[in-house]
Design a protein around this motif. Structure first.
Motif, mmCIF file in Angstrom:
data_model
loop_
_atom_site.group_PDB
_atom_site.id
_atom_site.type_symbol
_atom_site.label_atom_id
_atom_site.label_comp_id
_atom_site.label_asym_id
_atom_site.label_seq_id
_atom_site.Cartn_x
_atom_site.Cartn_y
_atom_site.Cartn_z
ATOM 1 N N ALA A 63 0.826 -1.205 0.000
ATOM 2 C CA ALA A 63 0.000 0.000 0.000
ATOM 3 C C ALA A 63 0.862 1.257 0.000
ATOM 4 O O ALA A 63 1.824 1.353 0.766
ATOM 5 C CB ALA A 63 -0.913 -0.007 1.225
ATOM 6 N N LEU A 64 0.500 2.214 -0.845
ATOM 7 C CA LEU A 64 1.225 3.480 -0.903
ATOM 8 C C LEU A 64 0.759 4.461 0.164
ATOM 9 O O LEU A 64 1.546 5.280 0.635
ATOM 10 C CB LEU A 64 1.054 4.132 -2.277
ATOM 11 C CG LEU A 64 2.011 3.703 -3.373
ATOM 12 C CD1 LEU A 64 1.847 2.264 -3.756
ATOM 13 C CD2 LEU A 64 1.863 4.604 -4.573
ATOM 14 N N CYS A 65 -0.493 4.399 0.559
ATOM 15 C CA CYS A 65 -1.064 5.404 1.462
ATOM 16 C C CYS A 65 -1.381 4.873 2.851
ATOM 17 O O CYS A 65 -1.738 5.646 3.723
ATOM 18 C CB CYS A 65 -2.352 5.965 0.849
ATOM 19 S SG CYS A 65 -2.097 6.820 -0.717
ATOM 20 N N ARG A 66 -1.278 3.603 3.063
ATOM 21 C CA ARG A 66 -1.650 3.004 4.348
ATOM 22 C C ARG A 66 -0.382 2.494 5.042
ATOM 23 O O ARG A 66 0.358 1.683 4.506
ATOM 24 C CB ARG A 66 -2.632 1.857 4.108
ATOM 25 C CG ARG A 66 -3.273 1.308 5.344
ATOM 26 C CD ARG A 66 -4.352 0.264 5.001
ATOM 27 N NE ARG A 66 -3.844 -0.836 4.184
ATOM 28 C CZ ARG A 66 -4.115 -1.012 2.885
ATOM 29 N NH1 ARG A 66 -4.901 -0.182 2.242
ATOM 30 N NH2 ARG A 66 -3.598 -2.030 2.223
ATOM 31 N N ASP A 67 -0.148 2.985 6.240
ATOM 32 C CA ASP A 67 1.030 2.593 7.010
ATOM 33 C C ASP A 67 0.671 1.480 7.994
ATOM 34 O O ASP A 67 -0.491 1.256 8.300
ATOM 35 C CB ASP A 67 1.590 3.800 7.764
ATOM 36 C CG ASP A 67 2.068 4.877 6.809
ATOM 37 O OD1 ASP A 67 2.904 4.578 5.949
ATOM 38 O OD2 ASP A 67 1.586 6.027 6.921
#
Length: 148
Positions: A118-122
């Protein structure tokens, strides 16, 4: 300053000569140093295994590598840590609290992935905005020290 492939590009532009490991088979590649580059920050730089120690020794400017230790996208030991070990004027900032490769990107809420990451979810407990604030000071301090 560059992230991922951009981090590698910044390092490559600072080298007198940067030769891939397989240069004997491909004829090699030469990148002439851009003398405007006087310091580099590479955030989880890519292509760590792509260059031998001799070619990385050609980078003669201060470099700060910031690497995510628990990196699911670019393994830390093969990329960020390798660059930090082989670049003669490098220091390493290790992100060791679960931050991943894309923590350097702006905060976002899109459901985008790169190779399943995921690019936006940490990861749980990682607050991207707080990471950015902490890195902002480290980055500013590094450039202040090296460019003034």
């Amino acid at each position: 300053l560059g992230h991922s492939s951009g981090g590698n590009t910044a390092i490559a532009l600072a080298a007198q000569r940067l030769i891939p490991n397989d240069s004997e088979r491909t004829g090699g590649s030469t990148i002439n140093r851009d003398t405007r580059i006087r310091a580099i920050i590479a955030l989880d730089p890519a292509l760590g295994p792509g260059y031998d120690a001799t070619s990385l020794a050609a980078v003669n400017v201060p470099v700060q590598i910031i690497g995510s230790v628990k990196n699911d996208f670019l393994p830390f030991a093969r990329h960020a840590e390798r660059y930090a070990r082989l670049l003669p004027h490098a220091s390493l900032v290790r992100l060791e609290d679960g931050q991943d490769h894309f923590v350097f990107l702006n905060e976002c809420d899109l459901h985008l992935e790169a190779n399943g990451i995921a690019l936006c979810r940490d990861r749980g407990g990682v607050k991207r905005g707080e990471v950015h604030q902490r890195l902002k000071k480290q980055i500013t301090d590094f450039f202040d020290r090296t460019l003034r």
